[in-house]
Design a protein around this motif. Structure first.
Motif, short mmCIF file in Angstrom:
data_model
loop_
_atom_site.label_atom_id
_atom_site.label_comp_id
_atom_site.label_asym_id
_atom_site.label_seq_id
_atom_site.Cartn_x
_atom_site.Cartn_y
_atom_site.Cartn_z
N ASN A 177 0.80 -1.22 0.00
CA ASN A 177 0.00 0.00 0.00
C ASN A 177 0.83 1.27 0.00
OD1 ASN A 177 -2.98 -0.87 0.38
ND2 ASN A 177 -1.88 -2.11 1.89
N ASN A 178 2.09 1.17 0.42
CA ASN A 178 2.96 2.33 0.55
C ASN A 178 4.05 2.26 -0.52
OD1 ASN A 178 4.95 4.22 1.33
ND2 ASN A 178 4.26 4.12 3.46
N SER A 179 3.90 3.03 -1.57
CA SER A 179 4.85 2.96 -2.69
C SER A 179 6.23 3.46 -2.29
CB SER A 179 4.32 3.77 -3.88
OG SER A 179 4.12 5.12 -3.53
N THR A 180 6.28 4.40 -1.34
CA THR A 180 7.58 4.89 -0.87
C THR A 180 8.34 3.77 -0.16
OG1 THR A 180 6.75 7.15 -0.62
CG2 THR A 180 8.76 6.57 0.59
N LEU A 181 7.63 3.04 0.69
CA LEU A 181 8.26 1.92 1.40
C LEU A 181 8.69 0.84 0.41
CD1 LEU A 181 8.92 0.80 4.24
CD2 LEU A 181 6.68 -0.34 4.20
N ALA A 182 7.86 0.58 -0.58
CA ALA A 182 8.23 -0.41 -1.59
C ALA A 182 9.50 0.01 -2.34
CB ALA A 182 7.08 -0.61 -2.58
N SER A 183 9.60 1.30 -2.66
CA SER A 183 10.80 1.80 -3.34
C SER A 183 12.03 1.67 -2.47
CB SER A 183 10.59 3.26 -3.75
OG SER A 183 9.56 3.37 -4.71
N MET A 184 11.87 1.88 -1.17
CA MET A 184 12.99 1.72 -0.24
C MET A 184 13.44 0.26 -0.20
SD MET A 184 11.53 4.13 2.85
CE MET A 184 12.72 3.57 4.08
N MET A 185 12.49 -0.68 -0.21
CA MET A 185 12.87 -2.09 -0.19
C MET A 185 13.52 -2.49 -1.50
SD MET A 185 10.69 -5.38 1.12
CE MET A 185 11.63 -6.75 1.85
N ASN A 186 13.05 -1.94 -2.60
CA ASN A 186 13.69 -2.20 -3.89
C ASN A 186 15.14 -1.72 -3.90
OD1 ASN A 186 11.30 -3.29 -4.82
ND2 ASN A 186 10.68 -1.45 -5.95
N ALA A 187 15.37 -0.54 -3.31
CA ALA A 187 16.73 -0.01 -3.24
C ALA A 187 17.61 -0.93 -2.38
CB ALA A 187 16.70 1.40 -2.66
N MET A 188 17.03 -1.44 -1.30
CA MET A 188 17.77 -2.38 -0.45
C MET A 188 18.17 -3.61 -1.25
SD MET A 188 17.32 -5.57 1.14
CE MET A 188 15.55 -5.80 1.35
N TRP A 189 17.23 -4.16 -2.02
CA TRP A 189 17.52 -5.38 -2.77
C TRP A 189 18.55 -5.16 -3.87
CZ3 TRP A 189 17.83 -10.01 -1.65
CH2 TRP A 189 16.88 -10.69 -0.87
N SER A 190 18.52 -4.00 -4.51
CA SER A 190 19.56 -3.69 -5.50
C SER A 190 20.94 -3.71 -4.85
CB SER A 190 19.30 -2.33 -6.14
OG SER A 190 18.18 -2.37 -6.99
N HIS A 191 21.01 -3.16 -3.65
CA HIS A 191 22.27 -3.09 -2.91
C HIS A 191 22.74 -4.48 -2.49
CE1 HIS A 191 25.33 -1.49 -0.30
NE2 HIS A 191 24.72 -1.89 0.81
N VAL A 192 21.84 -5.28 -1.95
CA VAL A 192 22.20 -6.63 -1.49
C VAL A 192 22.58 -7.51 -2.68
CG1 VAL A 192 21.30 -8.72 -0.39
CG2 VAL A 192 20.81 -6.47 0.61
N ALA A 193 21.82 -7.43 -3.75
CA ALA A 193 22.13 -8.24 -4.93
C ALA A 193 23.48 -7.86 -5.53
CB ALA A 193 21.02 -8.10 -5.97
N GLU A 194 23.79 -6.58 -5.53
CA GLU A 194 25.10 -6.14 -6.04
C GLU A 194 26.22 -6.72 -5.19
OE1 GLU A 194 27.11 -2.02 -7.62
OE2 GLU A 194 25.79 -1.91 -5.88
N HIS A 195 26.00 -6.78 -3.87
CA HIS A 195 27.00 -7.32 -2.95
C HIS A 195 27.31 -8.78 -3.26
CE1 HIS A 195 29.16 -7.70 0.93
NE2 HIS A 195 28.55 -8.88 1.04
N TYR A 196 26.28 -9.55 -3.62
CA TYR A 196 26.47 -11.00 -3.82
C TYR A 196 26.55 -11.41 -5.29
CZ TYR A 196 25.59 -11.45 1.15
OH TYR A 196 25.69 -11.35 2.51
N ALA A 197 26.60 -10.45 -6.19
CA ALA A 197 26.61 -10.76 -7.62
C ALA A 197 27.79 -11.64 -8.02
CB ALA A 197 26.60 -9.48 -8.44
N GLY A 198 28.91 -11.51 -7.35
CA GLY A 198 30.10 -12.28 -7.69
C GLY A 198 30.29 -13.53 -6.86
N TRP A 199 29.33 -13.85 -5.98
CA TRP A 199 29.44 -15.01 -5.11
C TRP A 199 28.87 -16.24 -5.80
CZ3 TRP A 199 29.75 -14.88 0.72
CH2 TRP A 199 30.33 -13.69 1.18
#
Length: 427
Positions: free
Chosen positions: A146-168
């Motif tokens: 229901n909260n698009s701002t919160l969803a965008s924050m979680m998307n930003a988190m996942w981009s960051h986490v995925a980048e961290h593990y992209a080479g693992w």
């Protein structure tokens, strides 16, 4: 948004051939998962949770269940802290651009390394009770649907986490948010949120699969075409299977035996519909009424899987995965606990889908009635293992599990949780 969508479309094909030197990844070919060599793989394993994790758990799992090849690591706690609760594992922050506490990587790195060093694949899972809708009835703006701002924050988190593990190596999938709790969220709201989450992980780690499920606690009977994400073939679709809930949870005043004919439906199911409406719950679980008699057996389990999970897989040509299932220790061998475990595991092998038992490890003075773990760290420092449960599922795990002959768990009905022969303690 256009850039993220373009990235998602560009990397939607799961049949890419990877060049040498890239991190080991799974790929998708229609409804099949393929390993890095291009062979079909059935992921079977355990759920790990940080609160019960110990160094060496990956090797311990493989030692006791050599067919295990995956860990579902419920490790990214984001928006998980309930009101008045101090969650030391919470990773969410209000600081842009990632909204993630990087100190969480310390334990995540250790747990993933421990699993992958043992040759296991890792599904990295986000859990967020509040973000998923714990307070949907009183304050729906606190959840991502229901909260698009919160969803965008979680998307930003996942981009960051995925980048961290992209080479693992051996990252099987990123599971965007376990078990949506907002029972009022529509299938479209859930799908749109997951679409954004998958686009975000694939923007920074395009070769790693994404995992999503249906609304209302990943209920199996919400598996339908409405949950299939547009623009991407790089997705695994997942569900929980704690059914029938009164049996596997031991919550009925009378725990029925498995298998058993002519059981009143209301004595097996308590709340398996997506709504708080008793009428809808009854329609989902007891279509002929609460007092209708039903056979509780392997055919019933098969019908559950074929009616929803297999139907979606075959119609939409997508891979599927059962991310959690279990039976509490309070359901004894005389109640058919090990027969139920073997039947679920053998059906998964026969029907061709993977799974992860919940959980691998627990702790305490004893195997408590409501506990589900297969390995336990006793208070005296020794380890115990639920040998009968392990034996019931072991023949159906891992690559080629569908070729195993049926085990002999029918002879284990006299080995209840109190029987010493079913459990082994190790120093």
């Amino acid at each position: 948004q256009v850039a993220i969508l373009a990235t998602l479309v560009a990397f939607s094909s799961g049949s890419t051939t990877f060049s040498d030197g890239e991190a080991l990844r799974l790929t998708v070919n229609g409804s099949k998962l393929l390993d890095p060599a291009g062979s079909e793989i059935h992921l079977t394993g355990m759920n790990f949770v940080p609160s019960h994790w110990h160094e060496g758990d990956g090797a311990d799992l493989v030692e006791h269940l050599p067919g295990a090849n995956v860990v579902r690591l419920i490790g990214v706690y984001w928006g998980d802290t309930l009101d008045g609760v101090n969650n030391k594992d919470e990773c969410m922050t209000d600081k842009p651009p990632h909204y993630f506490d990087d100190s969480c990587f310390t334990k995540l790195d250790e747990m993933i390394t421990d699993a992958t060093d043992a040759g296991l694949w890792v599904i990295l899972t986000a859990r967020g009770q509040v973000a998923a809708g714990q307070y949907y009835a009183s304050d729906p703006m606190r959840d991502v649907f229901n909260n698009s701002t919160l969803a965008s924050m979680m998307n930003a988190m996942w981009s960051h986490v995925a980048e961290h593990y992209a080479g693992w190596d051996n990252i099987a999938a990123y599971e965007i948010l376990s078990e949506p709790r907002d029972k009022d969220a529509t299938a479209e709201q859930v799908r749109d949120f997951y679409s954004g989450g998958c686009a975000s992980t694939q923007a920074t780690d395009p070769r790693t699969l994404c995992m999503v499920g249906p609304g209302s606690y990943y209920k199996l009977w919400l598996f339908d075409n409405e949950m299939v994400l547009p623009y991407s073939d790089n997705v695994i679709y997942t569900w929980d299977y704690f059914e029938p809930d009164k049996y596997v949870g031991g919550s009925s005043s009378l725990v029925y035996d498995y298998p058993q004919a002519n059981v009143e439906c209301k004595n097996l199911y308590d709340d398996c519909g997506p709504s708080t409406s008793a009428a809808l719950d009854t329609a989902m679980c007891c279509p002929e009424g609460n007092s209708a008699l039903m056979d509780f057996d392997k055919n019933k389990l098969r019908a559950d899987f074929e009616s929803w999970a297999i139907a979606l897989r075959d119609a939409a040509k997508v891979p599927i995965f059962m991310n959690q299932w279990s039976v509490v220790h309070g359901v004894t061998a005389d109640n058919g606990r090990f027969d139920y475990i073997e039947d679920v595991a053998s059906l998964a092998a026969e029907l061709g889908f993977g799974w992860a038992w919940f959980p691998w490890r627990g702790s305490g003075d004893e195997w408590s009635f409501g506990s589900q773990e297969l390995a336990i760290l006793f208070s005296n420092g020794t380890m115990g293992y639920d040998q009968a449960a392990i034996a019931a599922m072991a023949p159906y795990m891992g690559q080629g599990s569908s070729n195993h002959e049926r085990g002999a768990s029918r002879s284990r009905r006299n080995q209840g949780p109190a029987a010493e022969s079913s459990y082994r303690a190790e120093a």
